[in-house]
Motif scaffolding. Structure first.
Motif, mmCIF file in Angstrom:
data_model
loop_
_atom_site.group_PDB
_atom_site.id
_atom_site.type_symbol
_atom_site.label_atom_id
_atom_site.label_comp_id
_atom_site.label_asym_id
_atom_site.label_seq_id
_atom_site.Cartn_x
_atom_site.Cartn_y
_atom_site.Cartn_z
ATOM 1 N N ASN A 131 0.816 -1.111 -0.011
ATOM 2 C CA ASN A 131 -0.030 -0.066 -0.053
ATOM 3 C C ASN A 131 0.891 1.161 0.070
ATOM 4 O O ASN A 131 0.366 2.384 0.393
ATOM 5 C CB ASN A 131 -0.996 0.074 1.317
ATOM 6 N N ASN A 132 2.036 1.149 -0.258
ATOM 7 C CA ASN A 132 2.813 2.321 -0.289
ATOM 8 C C ASN A 132 3.151 2.929 -1.737
ATOM 9 O O ASN A 132 4.241 3.176 -2.235
ATOM 10 C CB ASN A 132 4.385 1.975 0.280
ATOM 11 N N GLY A 133 1.918 3.143 -2.241
ATOM 12 C CA GLY A 133 2.076 3.683 -3.589
ATOM 13 C C GLY A 133 2.682 2.843 -4.892
ATOM 14 O O GLY A 133 2.959 3.560 -5.780
ATOM 15 N N GLN A 134 2.596 1.678 -4.636
ATOM 16 C CA GLN A 134 3.220 0.689 -5.774
ATOM 17 C C GLN A 134 2.136 -0.194 -6.078
ATOM 18 O O GLN A 134 0.994 -0.440 -5.395
ATOM 19 C CB GLN A 134 4.483 0.160 -5.123
ATOM 20 N N THR A 135 2.316 -1.159 -6.886
ATOM 21 C CA THR A 135 1.449 -2.287 -7.211
ATOM 22 C C THR A 135 1.295 -3.155 -6.400
ATOM 23 O O THR A 135 0.202 -3.866 -6.195
ATOM 24 C CB THR A 135 1.986 -2.905 -8.607
ATOM 25 N N MET A 197 10.548 -20.671 -11.348
ATOM 26 C CA MET A 197 11.275 -21.164 -12.595
ATOM 27 C C MET A 197 10.564 -20.746 -13.474
ATOM 28 O O MET A 197 9.154 -21.218 -13.589
ATOM 29 C CB MET A 197 11.348 -22.850 -12.495
ATOM 30 N N GLY A 198 10.694 -19.889 -14.335
ATOM 31 C CA GLY A 198 10.010 -19.645 -15.487
ATOM 32 C C GLY A 198 9.052 -18.246 -15.261
ATOM 33 O O GLY A 198 8.157 -17.678 -16.120
ATOM 34 N N ILE A 199 9.316 -17.801 -13.670
ATOM 35 C CA ILE A 199 8.443 -16.530 -13.463
ATOM 36 C C ILE A 199 9.337 -15.465 -13.860
ATOM 37 O O ILE A 199 10.319 -15.002 -13.486
ATOM 38 C CB ILE A 199 8.383 -16.610 -12.136
ATOM 39 N N ASP A 200 8.729 -14.357 -14.989
ATOM 40 C CA ASP A 200 9.258 -13.257 -15.475
ATOM 41 C C ASP A 200 8.353 -12.149 -15.426
ATOM 42 O O ASP A 200 8.015 -11.634 -16.359
ATOM 43 C CB ASP A 200 9.931 -13.465 -16.879
ATOM 44 N N LYS A 201 7.960 -11.800 -14.015
ATOM 45 C CA LYS A 201 7.091 -10.650 -13.892
ATOM 46 C C LYS A 201 7.907 -9.645 -13.484
ATOM 47 O O LYS A 201 8.594 -9.359 -12.368
ATOM 48 C CB LYS A 201 6.071 -11.177 -12.763
ATOM 49 N N SER A 202 7.838 -8.536 -14.214
ATOM 50 C CA SER A 202 8.807 -7.232 -13.977
ATOM 51 C C SER A 202 8.470 -6.288 -13.064
ATOM 52 O O SER A 202 9.520 -5.813 -12.306
ATOM 53 C CB SER A 202 8.556 -6.344 -15.397
ATOM 54 N N GLU A 222 16.191 -16.347 -5.711
ATOM 55 C CA GLU A 222 14.961 -15.994 -5.105
ATOM 56 C C GLU A 222 14.542 -14.412 -5.290
ATOM 57 O O GLU A 222 13.551 -13.966 -5.826
ATOM 58 C CB GLU A 222 14.490 -16.493 -4.043
ATOM 59 N N ILE A 223 15.571 -13.652 -4.469
ATOM 60 C CA ILE A 223 15.359 -12.072 -4.364
ATOM 61 C C ILE A 223 15.561 -11.650 -5.985
ATOM 62 O O ILE A 223 15.025 -10.463 -6.293
ATOM 63 C CB ILE A 223 16.250 -11.422 -3.467
ATOM 64 N N GLY A 224 15.978 -12.364 -6.829
ATOM 65 C CA GLY A 224 16.318 -11.879 -8.164
ATOM 66 C C GLY A 224 15.294 -11.815 -8.761
ATOM 67 O O GLY A 224 15.064 -11.360 -9.849
ATOM 68 N N ARG A 225 13.992 -12.231 -8.366
ATOM 69 C CA ARG A 225 12.720 -12.325 -9.144
ATOM 70 C C ARG A 225 11.969 -10.753 -9.037
ATOM 71 O O ARG A 225 10.971 -10.597 -9.379
ATOM 72 C CB ARG A 225 11.918 -13.215 -8.695
ATOM 73 N N ASP A 229 11.939 -4.709 -13.381
ATOM 74 C CA ASP A 229 11.852 -3.506 -14.366
ATOM 75 C C ASP A 229 12.756 -2.230 -13.933
ATOM 76 O O ASP A 229 12.576 -1.173 -14.453
ATOM 77 C CB ASP A 229 10.410 -2.837 -14.030
ATOM 78 N N GLY A 230 13.660 -2.632 -12.978
ATOM 79 C CA GLY A 230 14.592 -1.554 -12.644
ATOM 80 C C GLY A 230 14.314 -0.504 -11.272
ATOM 81 O O GLY A 230 14.597 0.452 -11.003
ATOM 82 N N GLN A 231 12.950 -0.815 -11.050
ATOM 83 C CA GLN A 231 12.209 0.114 -9.991
ATOM 84 C C GLN A 231 12.674 -0.340 -8.487
ATOM 85 O O GLN A 231 12.878 -1.641 -8.301
ATOM 86 C CB GLN A 231 10.835 0.315 -10.167
ATOM 87 N N LEU A 232 12.564 0.332 -7.592
ATOM 88 C CA LEU A 232 12.974 -0.139 -6.038
ATOM 89 C C LEU A 232 11.967 -1.122 -5.591
ATOM 90 O O LEU A 232 10.918 -1.074 -6.010
ATOM 91 C CB LEU A 232 12.904 1.096 -5.325
ATOM 92 N N SER A 233 12.627 -2.173 -4.909
ATOM 93 C CA SER A 233 11.989 -3.426 -4.688
ATOM 94 C C SER A 233 12.696 -3.721 -3.336
ATOM 95 O O SER A 233 14.024 -3.471 -3.174
ATOM 96 C CB SER A 233 11.984 -4.507 -5.776
ATOM 97 N N HIS A 234 11.902 -4.434 -2.457
ATOM 98 C CA HIS A 234 12.425 -4.845 -1.196
ATOM 99 C C HIS A 234 12.259 -6.165 -0.975
ATOM 100 O O HIS A 234 11.408 -6.875 -1.213
ATOM 101 C CB HIS A 234 11.219 -4.075 -0.264
ATOM 102 N N CYS A 235 13.746 -6.666 -0.224
ATOM 103 C CA CYS A 235 13.650 -8.105 0.127
ATOM 104 C C CYS A 235 13.876 -8.306 1.423
ATOM 105 O O CYS A 235 15.024 -7.553 1.953
ATOM 106 C CB CYS A 235 15.034 -8.548 -0.892
ATOM 107 N N VAL A 236 12.938 -8.865 2.127
ATOM 108 C CA VAL A 236 13.037 -8.855 3.706
ATOM 109 C C VAL A 236 13.091 -10.325 4.092
ATOM 110 O O VAL A 236 12.661 -11.124 3.427
ATOM 111 C CB VAL A 236 11.933 -8.275 4.295
#
Length: 427
Positions: A131-135, A197-202, A222-225, A229-236
């Motif tokens: 809910n932080n203004g992202q998808t 495997m095979g998941i390529d959702k940007s 796993e975090i590489g998924r 799209d190059g936008q900020l993403s969080h891995c916790v």
């Protein structure tokens, strides 16, 4: 196969397990192969994550089929895995190209959290990132299938659009859930490593490890998924010491006991007939108390030692149901084929709609060869005259019976295999 021979098909994509099929190997001997490409090549190494035992035989395939060039590709090879891959294929340092894997748009964090507080912390993380203004699309990785179900329910109870995903689910369900996630109909997937495997959702904005990952390599993949799209993403990672027990159980659980290896060798010796051994992996795994992955690894090691060699595989159970009336089907064929198909139908035990074919009684009474019967059923299924289901794949191996001719040899073989696993466990 015809298209490959006629050079209409220039690139053939196969699973490495396909090489167990003797007919397929004979086919490859008949066509020139200029290049072998191995994707996810870290699977070649026992030290790599997602190790698949059959990958160990790939260097042999290069020699057997006279393949002049090999290209190995991986994004997650440690120094040890890289060295292992190079030694197996005789690669020099000049033949190894290594690029960076740093991705500046991934924000990595580890949260120390007690087991009792983990669900609350997870819900907070998901709500914040969603809910932080992202998808808000995200993946929550867990270790066990039951945990995937439980954690997904926790999120659902908090009003989060989540679904569980693991290998224990029906194939159709997994495909449906994966497609819903790709189409943004499901916001969060709670999954074991079966998902990916095979998941390529940007636009995956977060990846959360509810349980500790099995290795740094698994974590990296796993975090590489996230954030493709190059936008900020969080891995916790939600971490506590309790999770170490589960990781250690996976390590030690994949080391079979010497008595289990001894029982496996005795089973091979007892069940081999005229140099041939037929086996279904799951029942054997239970009988010998050896997990499926180490059991497959044992098979490969026995192959590399020249004790067994794969011949082919077949489905032990064939079930079918009629789409067209039986007499309508028979009337499509000449008298000789009608008689043959009638024999097949007569040796099928029907329970209501579905029938199971008894190959043994069919062969004993009419001498009908299995290969011809299977071809006939496949043809009827292709023509949409029946619906065909196959189960319980059976592997057939040729056995070097000389290896079992002397108890001393069998004991030495068991000790060698035990040492191999013990060495891997300690390293």
């Amino acid at each position: 196969m015809r298209d490959v021979r006629d050079k209409r098909t220039r690139i053939l994509m196969v699973s490495v397990e396909r090489f167990k099929n003797e007919r397929f190997r004979q086919f490859l001997h008949s066509v020139p192969i200029s290049l072998l490409v191995v994707d996810e090549a870290h699977c070649i190494s026992e030290w790599g994550h997602n190790f698949r035992p059959d990958y160990l035989k790939i260097p042999q395939f290069c020699q057997a089929f006279s393949i002049p060039q090999t290209l190995l590709l991986t994004a997650t090879a440690t120094a040890q895995v890289k060295h292992d891959m190079a030694s197996r294929f005789g690669l020099t340092p000049a033949q190894i190209i290594q690029t960076g894997f740093y991705r500046a748009n991934l924000d990595l964090s580890v949260l120390a959290v007690s087991q009792q507080e983990k669900n609350d912390q997870l819900v907070n993380c998901v709500n914040y990132y969603a809910n932080n203004g992202q998808t808000g699309a995200g993946i929550v990785y867990v270790t066990l299938q039951q945990t995937a179900e439980d954690v997904a329910q926790v999120l659902i109870n908090q009003g989060i659009n989540a679904q569980a995903y693991h290998a224990g689910m029906e194939q159709a369900s997994r495909q449906s859930i994966q497609q819903q996630f790709m189409d943004n109909q499901v916001q969060v997937i709670v999954a074991t490593i079966a998902f990916g495997m095979g998941i390529d959702k940007s636009d995956i904005r977060f990846v959360i490890h509810y349980d500790l990952p099995k290795s740094i390599e698994n974590y990296s993949q796993e975090i590489g998924r996230a954030g493709r799209d190059g936008q900020l993403s969080h891995c916790v990672t939600l971490a506590n010491l309790d999770g170490l027990n589960t990781v250690e159980n996976f390590v030690y659980g994949d080391t079979p006991e010497p008595d289990s290896i001894k029982q496996l060798l005795e089973t091979i010796a007892d069940e081999t007939e005229q140099g041939r051994w037929e086996v279904q992996e799951l029942p054997l795994s239970t009988a010998c108390n050896i997990r499926t992955l180490p059991l497959k690894t044992l098979f490969v090691q026995l192959e590399l030692l020249g004790v067994i060699s794969p011949s082919y595989a077949y489905f032990a159970e064939f079930k079918y149901r009629f789409v067209e009336d039986k007499h309508t089907i028979l009337n499509r064929f000449n008298a000789e084929r009608q008689a043959f198909l009638n024999q097949v139908f007569e040796h099928t035990q029907f329970k209501k709609i579905w029938g199971q074919l008894d190959f043994d009684s069919l062969y004993q009474q009419y001498g009908a060869e299995r290969q011809r019967v299977v071809a006939a059923l496949e043809y009827l299924a292709e023509q949409q005259l029946i619906i065909l289901e196959t189960k319980k794949i059976t592997q057939v191996y040729n056995v070097n019976q000389q290896a079992f001719s002397d108890p001393t040899k069998v004991h030495a073989l068991g000790a060698q295999l035990s040492d191999y696993f013990a060495d891997n466990e300690h390293k």
